[in-house]
Design an enzyme around this catalytic site. Structure first.
Site, PDB file in Angstrom:
ATOM      1  N   GLU A 143     -14.591  29.440 -26.360  1.00 27.63           N
ATOM      2  CA  GLU A 143     -14.962  28.033 -26.253  1.00 27.63           C
ATOM      3  C   GLU A 143     -15.010  27.558 -24.804  1.00 27.63           C
ATOM      4  O   GLU A 143     -14.504  28.234 -23.909  1.00 27.63           O
ATOM      5  CB  GLU A 143     -13.974  27.181 -27.055  1.00 27.63           C
ATOM      6  N   ARG A 195       3.532  27.530 -31.208  1.00 29.89           N
ATOM      7  CA  ARG A 195       2.675  27.392 -32.384  1.00 29.89           C
ATOM      8  C   ARG A 195       3.423  27.836 -33.637  1.00 29.89           C
ATOM      9  O   ARG A 195       4.229  28.755 -33.605  1.00 29.89           O
ATOM     10  CB  ARG A 195       1.403  28.212 -32.203  1.00 29.89           C
ATOM     11  N   GLU A 208     -10.422  32.861 -30.117  1.00 37.49           N
ATOM     12  CA  GLU A 208     -11.053  31.647 -29.597  1.00 37.49           C
ATOM     13  C   GLU A 208     -12.097  32.033 -28.567  1.00 37.49           C
ATOM     14  O   GLU A 208     -11.896  32.958 -27.787  1.00 37.49           O
ATOM     15  CB  GLU A 208      -9.987  30.739 -28.966  1.00 37.49           C
ATOM     16  N   CYS A 234      -3.481  21.527 -27.892  1.00 40.04           N
ATOM     17  CA  CYS A 234      -4.879  21.918 -27.747  1.00 40.04           C
ATOM     18  C   CYS A 234      -5.569  21.803 -29.094  1.00 40.04           C
ATOM     19  O   CYS A 234      -4.954  21.991 -30.141  1.00 40.04           O
ATOM     20  CB  CYS A 234      -5.023  23.319 -27.164  1.00 40.04           C
ATOM     21  N   SER A 235      -6.844  21.455 -29.042  1.00 40.68           N
ATOM     22  CA  SER A 235      -7.617  21.309 -30.270  1.00 40.68           C
ATOM     23  C   SER A 235      -9.085  21.129 -29.896  1.00 40.68           C
ATOM     24  O   SER A 235      -9.509  21.574 -28.826  1.00 40.68           O
ATOM     25  CB  SER A 235      -7.105  20.118 -31.093  1.00 40.68           C
ATOM     26  N   LYS A 288       0.393  29.645 -38.534  1.00 46.77           N
ATOM     27  CA  LYS A 288      -0.966  29.506 -37.999  1.00 46.77           C
ATOM     28  C   LYS A 288      -1.722  30.832 -38.151  1.00 46.77           C
ATOM     29  O   LYS A 288      -1.143  31.905 -38.011  1.00 46.77           O
ATOM     30  CB  LYS A 288      -0.936  29.104 -36.521  1.00 46.77           C
TER      31      LYS A 288
END
Length: 146
Positions: A113, A19, A111, A35-36, A23
């Site tokens: 999710e 990454r 994150e 990933c998204s 970021k």
């Protein structure tokens, strides 16, 4: 969310990305291929229904994966669209991670999710016509065997 793991069938290597250092979350971290998140209102559709998950078709997530592989890694979208049927949906996982390395022990950044896991295989990494990472997304890529 979704996570793509792209493998070279001839060597069994996995393509990883590092990454970008700019970021907000998890900068400079080596991670999966891409990933998204699927987006509502996109064409082609990126949102899956209950039946899509039950039968494993998840066409919406596959469409999102094609879009983001093109954006993050500069892969040829037409080439990806041809192979989108090759994305194998493995499962969904509940994923939670706080970015405590970057933002400290009480970090609010991270994150949380439901993550769709997609595997894809290409015949040979040299068959990729383009791999041109977006500098705001990716600092480096590497094919790894272990």
């Amino acid at each position: 969310a979704f996570s793509v793991f792209l493998f070279d069938a001839s060597t069994s290597e996995l393509l990883l990305q590092k990454r970008a250092s700019t970021k907000i979350t998890f900068p400079n971290v080596w991670t999966n291929t891409c990933c998204s998140h699927p987006l509502h209102g996109m064409e082609p559709n990126e949102v899956d229904g209950v039946e899509d998950v039950k039968d494993g078709s998840v066409g919406g997530v596959r469409n999102a994966a094609v879009r983001k592989l093109g954006h993050e890694l500069g892969m040829d979208v037409k080439e990806l669209e041809r192979m989108s049927g090759e994305f194998k949906f493995l499962t969904r996982v509940h994923y939670w991670a706080a970015d405590t390395v970057t933002h400290g022990e009480k970090s609010q950044w991270g994150e949380h999710e439901i993550d769709y896991i997609l595997f894809a295989t290409i015949p040979n990494k040299h068959a990729l016509t383009t791999l041109n990472p977006h500098p705001e997304e990716v600092d480096d890529t590497r094919w790894v065997s272990q």
